[in-house]
Design an enzyme around this catalytic site. Structure first.
Site, PDB file in Angstrom:
ATOM      1  N   GLU A 113       0.848  -1.192   0.000  1.00  0.00           N
ATOM      2  CA  GLU A 113       0.000   0.000   0.000  1.00  0.00           C
ATOM      3  C   GLU A 113       0.880   1.238   0.000  1.00  0.00           C
ATOM      4  OE1 GLU A 113      -2.224  -0.204   3.619  1.00  0.00           O
ATOM      5  OE2 GLU A 113      -2.920  -2.220   3.175  1.00  0.00           O
ATOM      6  N   LYS A 115       2.133   4.624   1.662  1.00  0.00           N
ATOM      7  CA  LYS A 115       2.185   5.163   3.019  1.00  0.00           C
ATOM      8  C   LYS A 115       1.846   6.645   2.933  1.00  0.00           C
ATOM      9  CE  LYS A 115       5.029   5.160   7.159  1.00  0.00           C
ATOM     10  NZ  LYS A 115       4.915   6.574   7.502  1.00  0.00           N
ATOM     11  N   ASP A 117       1.197  10.404   3.970  1.00  0.00           N
ATOM     12  CA  ASP A 117       1.911  11.261   4.907  1.00  0.00           C
ATOM     13  C   ASP A 117       0.970  12.316   5.465  1.00  0.00           C
ATOM     14  OD1 ASP A 117       3.998  12.200   6.345  1.00  0.00           O
ATOM     15  OD2 ASP A 117       4.929  13.309   4.697  1.00  0.00           O
ATOM     16  N   TYR A 226      -6.729   0.120   7.665  1.00  0.00           N
ATOM     17  CA  TYR A 226      -6.577  -0.926   8.688  1.00  0.00           C
ATOM     18  C   TYR A 226      -7.900  -1.088   9.406  1.00  0.00           C
ATOM     19  CZ  TYR A 226      -4.292  -3.320  12.682  1.00  0.00           C
ATOM     20  OH  TYR A 226      -3.904  -4.195  13.651  1.00  0.00           O
ATOM     21  N   LYS A 312      10.613   3.378   3.400  1.00  0.00           N
ATOM     22  CA  LYS A 312      10.591   4.831   3.243  1.00  0.00           C
ATOM     23  C   LYS A 312      11.275   5.225   1.936  1.00  0.00           C
ATOM     24  CE  LYS A 312       8.942   6.892   6.912  1.00  0.00           C
ATOM     25  NZ  LYS A 312       9.712   7.639   7.752  1.00  0.00           N
ATOM     26  N   CYS A 406      29.547  38.783  16.795  1.00  0.00           N
ATOM     27  CA  CYS A 406      28.092  38.668  16.871  1.00  0.00           C
ATOM     28  C   CYS A 406      27.426  39.603  15.859  1.00  0.00           C
ATOM     29  CB  CYS A 406      27.627  39.010  18.281  1.00  0.00           C
ATOM     30  SG  CYS A 406      25.841  38.999  18.443  1.00  0.00           S
ATOM     31  N   CYS A 409      25.567  42.426  18.190  1.00  0.00           N
ATOM     32  CA  CYS A 409      26.235  43.368  19.100  1.00  0.00           C
ATOM     33  C   CYS A 409      27.741  43.467  18.855  1.00  0.00           C
ATOM     34  CB  CYS A 409      25.953  42.994  20.554  1.00  0.00           C
ATOM     35  SG  CYS A 409      26.778  41.481  21.070  1.00  0.00           S
ATOM     36  N   CYS A 424      27.694  34.004  21.517  1.00  0.00           N
ATOM     37  CA  CYS A 424      27.997  35.397  21.808  1.00  0.00           C
ATOM     38  C   CYS A 424      27.997  35.503  23.329  1.00  0.00           C
ATOM     39  CB  CYS A 424      26.933  36.317  21.213  1.00  0.00           C
ATOM     40  SG  CYS A 424      27.049  37.982  21.895  1.00  0.00           S
ATOM     41  N   CYS A 430      23.516  41.966  24.591  1.00  0.00           N
ATOM     42  CA  CYS A 430      23.175  41.572  23.230  1.00  0.00           C
ATOM     43  C   CYS A 430      21.649  41.500  23.100  1.00  0.00           C
ATOM     44  CB  CYS A 430      23.833  40.222  22.945  1.00  0.00           C
ATOM     45  SG  CYS A 430      23.510  39.591  21.310  1.00  0.00           S
TER      46      CYS A 430
HETATM   47  S1  IVH Z   1      -0.765   0.431   8.866  1.00  0.00           S
HETATM   48  C1  IVH Z   1      -0.493  -1.322  13.324  1.00  0.00           C
HETATM   49  N1  IVH Z   1      -0.902   1.487   6.482  1.00  0.00           N
HETATM   50  O1  IVH Z   1       2.221   5.348   9.105  1.00  0.00           O
HETATM   51  C2  IVH Z   1      -0.008  -0.386  12.271  1.00  0.00           C
HETATM   52  N2  IVH Z   1      -0.092   2.856   8.254  1.00  0.00           N
HETATM   53  O2  IVH Z   1       4.696   4.745  10.769  1.00  0.00           O
HETATM   54  C3  IVH Z   1      -1.087   0.164  11.434  1.00  0.00           C
HETATM   55  N3  IVH Z   1       0.421   5.166   7.579  1.00  0.00           N
HETATM   56  O3  IVH Z   1       0.911   5.384  12.336  1.00  0.00           O
HETATM   57  C4  IVH Z   1      -0.591   1.123  10.438  1.00  0.00           C
HETATM   58  N4  IVH Z   1      -0.153   4.946   5.463  1.00  0.00           N
HETATM   59  O4  IVH Z   1      -0.239   6.825  10.557  1.00  0.00           O
HETATM   60  C5  IVH Z   1      -0.559   1.687   7.770  1.00  0.00           C
HETATM   61  N5  IVH Z   1      -1.141   2.283   4.332  1.00  0.00           N
HETATM   62  C6  IVH Z   1      -0.801   2.489   5.604  1.00  0.00           C
HETATM   63  C7  IVH Z   1      -0.336   3.747   6.068  1.00  0.00           C
HETATM   64  C8  IVH Z   1       0.029   3.878   7.404  1.00  0.00           C
HETATM   65  C9  IVH Z   1       0.297   5.781   6.400  1.00  0.00           C
HETATM   66  C10 IVH Z   1       0.936   5.813   8.816  1.00  0.00           C
HETATM   67  C11 IVH Z   1       0.133   5.566  10.051  1.00  0.00           C
HETATM   68  C12 IVH Z   1       1.069   4.916  11.030  1.00  0.00           C
HETATM   69  C13 IVH Z   1       2.401   5.313  10.485  1.00  0.00           C
HETATM   70  C14 IVH Z   1       3.423   4.271  10.874  1.00  0.00           C
END
Ligand code: IVH
Length: 668
Positions: A113, A115, A117, A226, A312, A406, A409, A424, A430
């Site tokens: 999936e 991730k 942000d 989830y 990541k 600095c 001053c 400083c 200052c």
């Molecule tokens: S699963 C038990 N799936 O990433 C763990 N997390 O570093 C359930 N996040 O706290 C998390 N996309 O806020 C999961 N597809 C995804 C996600 C995801 C973003 C975030 C989430 C979590 C953090 C973990």
């Protein structure tokens, strides 16, 4: 229309509007014009106003929010909200796969999936209705932000269909789309206000706003990933999320089953490129074992599930030009170099400045003004420079030399043996240091003086009304009232605020003095151990280092601060003003050393005390409440539903497990 008829009409309209919402925000396939939608919504609003008895908190009309501001209630999560362990290479994903297979002893499918942000959220549904939305908080408890979450159109308030479990929790990420973020920043820029750093922080901040109408206007979005509950329809996480999509949840269609690691790696390579076309920020890929059964088998460590890992993405690295370096002087005199850059777009946001931290970093990068530099924005908010392209360097470019005096001053800077920062030393002369110290003193975590903030301190300083902390206590009402944008009322508020500082507990007074390395926690520790300023003032380096959690660096700083005659005078004057310089007798009451030197971990839920109360009891009796089990842990204080991994670890390390009752006996 009678009430029964109204009820019927309201239900019909609500269902219809919810369906249009789903088509628009989840499927992105609207079947009605915006105008017609608004007309129907207005009709529903009118009916609800006429028949308030049949009002429903999950009505589509609740999506607009309200002006009523609200403090958030803290709610304990039914299941802790853990994070994911991270991987930065294919090798680390292979290691993850090996660990998984070793435990489950069979092959398995993975789900990959995106991730997202943003900021995580826990949604509880009962009988098909959203009943609560809670932020992650510290993982154990978070803020109840249900009213705000109701304004997010892609989150269903009522579920569709009828095959969802009676009660379950849905977790996901609340995000702010780039487009919304950019529009917001454009507005702020026009108004000459400070710009927002990135969509993630803005989403988190928005969710915690007190006025849900403003939240509604911010157009947040949410992706769910989830599902937790007992009677889920399928064993597969993937299949359950497909179901959840039918129930009305927004599930990313980038989700994919991968039969083996090669497919996982192909997914990563694909999305590392494709993600740049997405409307929201992503910072990696999450790889999960698909089968819930196998997930259960794998379980959790103290911090994260063993059945998932986050890969990541490498931080985005962009080239731009270093225009100049400026230097900022903080309240402690530390001088921080800042790079001014040709503005450049990185990871969805405009970057104009980057921190350079200290002289060593500048030297290591061998920076020259005019250089083409590489700027990276990782997980942290402030971007950093990772290198300079020397091939693009013109021979005339000047190398960046750290300043010798600095910038404020002109005092020659000093750099202590073993420290990276330049200082400083002109503490009392200052301007940014003087103002900074006053600002720190009056700040919220310090003396918390109402009405006295950065701007007013600046004014007082410029008008020669306050040149140090003690001057604040000699301010007259008319002096304050005559300041720009002030009046009688605000002047009185400041005087009252100063008067109230006499009630502020010693630990905060100590923090407010602004001794280097004495933050909130260290101030608390010092006060708890030594009780009065006289004791802290006369403590030797050795005595201070003896104290748990006080290291050499802190101890040296404390001794040095108190060896300065001016600081002792400052304390005398503040004492005369009536500020607290010893621990409150009440705080000492009931304090014992029955648990002296003992490290105790708390796990599970308890009958007669909350975890917070138990923690306070441990600390009051000289013990330390620790967060994770190690060889140094003396007791595991266990309640109901204690985590299996904690129990296992405690047994393995032969750590005594005690009940709440036994713990209370220890304290008799
Ligand atoms: S699963 C038990 N799936 O990433 C763990 N997390 O570093 C359930 N996040 O706290 C998390 N996309 O806020 C999961 N597809 C995804 C996600 C995801 C973003 C975030 C989430 C979590 C953090 C973990």
């Amino acid at each position: 229309m009678n009430q029964e008829e109204a009820q019927k009409a309201i239900t019909t309209l609500s269902t219809e509007l919810a369906e249009h919402n789903y088509n628009y925000y989840v499927l992105a396939k609207p079947t009605i014009s915006d105008f017609d939608f608004d007309m129907k919504l207005k009709e529903l609003e009118k009916l609800e106003a006429e028949f308030p008895e049949v009002a429903d908190p999950n009505s589509p009309t609740q999506r607009v929010g309200s002006d009523i501001s609200k403090d958030f209630e803290q709610v304990e999560h039914k299941h802790s909200m853990l994070s994911l362990s991270n991987a930065y290479s294919e090798g680390e994903i292979k290691d993850f796969d090996t660990r998984v297979k070793k435990i489950i002893e069979t092959d398995c499918d993975y789900v990959c999936e995106l991730k997202f942000d943003g900021t995580s959220i826990s949604l509880t549904y009962e009988n098909g209705e959203l009943i609560r939305a809670v932020t992650r908080g510290d993982g154990v408890r978070g803020d109840d932000v249900t009213t705000n979450v109701r304004t997010i159109k892609s989150i269903p308030l009522k579920l569709r269909g009828n095959d969802y479990p009676d009660s379950f929790e849905m977790r996901g990420e609340i995000v702010m789309p780039f487009k919304v973020f950019d529009e917001l920043n454009a507005e702020l820029e026009k108004a000459g206000e400070q710009l927002l750093a990135n969509p993630r922080n803005t989403a988190a901040g928005t969710l915690k706003m007190k006025n849900s109408k403003v939240v509604a206007s911010r157009k947040l979005d949410a992706y769910l990933y989830y599902i937790l509950g007992k009677d889920l329809p399928e064993d597969g996480h993937f299949e359950n999320l497909q179901k959840a999509c039918e129930w009305g949840f927004k599930i990313s269609d980038a989700m994919q089953i991968c039969k083996n690691l090669d497919e996982v790696f192909a997914y990563i390579r694909k999305w590392d490129v494709e993600r740049h076309k997405l409307p929201v920020a992503t910072d990696g890929i999450v790889i999960k074992v698909n089968s819930k059964n196998l997930q259960e088998n794998l379980g959790f460590t103290a911090k994260s599930p063993r059945w998932a890992i986050a890969y990541k993405f490498k931080a985005e690295n962009v080239a731009t030009v270093l225009k100049s370096v400026s230097y900022q002087v903080g309240r402690t005199g530390a001088v921080t170099p800042v790079a001014n850059l040709e503005p450049v777009q990185i990871a969805g946001t405009m970057v104009k400045r980057a921190s350079l931290h200290n002289a060593d970093i500048i030297n290591n990068l061998d920076l020259h003004i005019g250089d083409t530099v590489f700027v990276e924005k990782g997980g942290e908010i402030i971007p950093k420079i990772t290198g300079a392209d020397s091939t693009k360097r013109h021979p005339m470019f000047q190398s960046v030399e750290f300043i010798k005096t600095c910038p404020e001053c002109k005092t020659p800077l000093v750099r202590k043996e073993g420290e990276s920062a330049h200082y400083c030393p002109n503490e009392d002369g200052c301007p940014p240091q003087i103002k900074g110290k006053m600002e720190h003193f009056v700040s919220r975590k310090g003396m918390d003086i109402d009405g006295l903030g950065q701007e007013t301190i600046e004014l007082l300083y410029n008008e020669n009304l306050a040149k140090n902390i003690t001057d604040l206590y000699h301010l007259k009402k008319e002096q304050l009232a005559n300041l720009e944008r002030m009046g009688e009322k605000s002047a009185q508020r400041i005087l009252d605020g100063l008067e109230a500082t006499k009630q502020v507990p010693f630990e905060r007074v100590l923090f407010s003095l602004g001794i280097r390395f004495v933050g909130e926690t260290v101030a608390k520790i010092l006060v708890k151990k030594l009780h009065a300023i006289e004791k802290i003032q006369t403590a030797t380096l050795e005595e201070l280092i003896e104290i748990d959690e006080i290291g050499e660096k802190i101890a040296e700083s404390v001794v040095e601060w108190f060896s300065n005659e001016k600081h002792l005078q400052l304390i005398d004057i503040l004492k005369e003003q009536g500020l607290q310089f010893k621990i409150d007798e009440k705080q000492l009451e009931g304090q014992t050393d029955k648990l002296n030197g003992l490290n105790i971990i708390i796990s599970g839920t308890f009958e007669t005390h909350s975890r917070d109360e138990l923690k306070k009891m441990i600390e009051k009796n000289g013990g330390k409440n620790v967060g994770s089990i190690s060889k140094k842990t003396n007791y595991l204080l266990a309640g109901k539903n204690i985590g299996p991994s904690k129990l296992e670890k405690a047994n393995k390390l032969k750590i005594p497990i005690i009940s709440e009752e036994e713990f209370l006996k220890l304290l008799n």
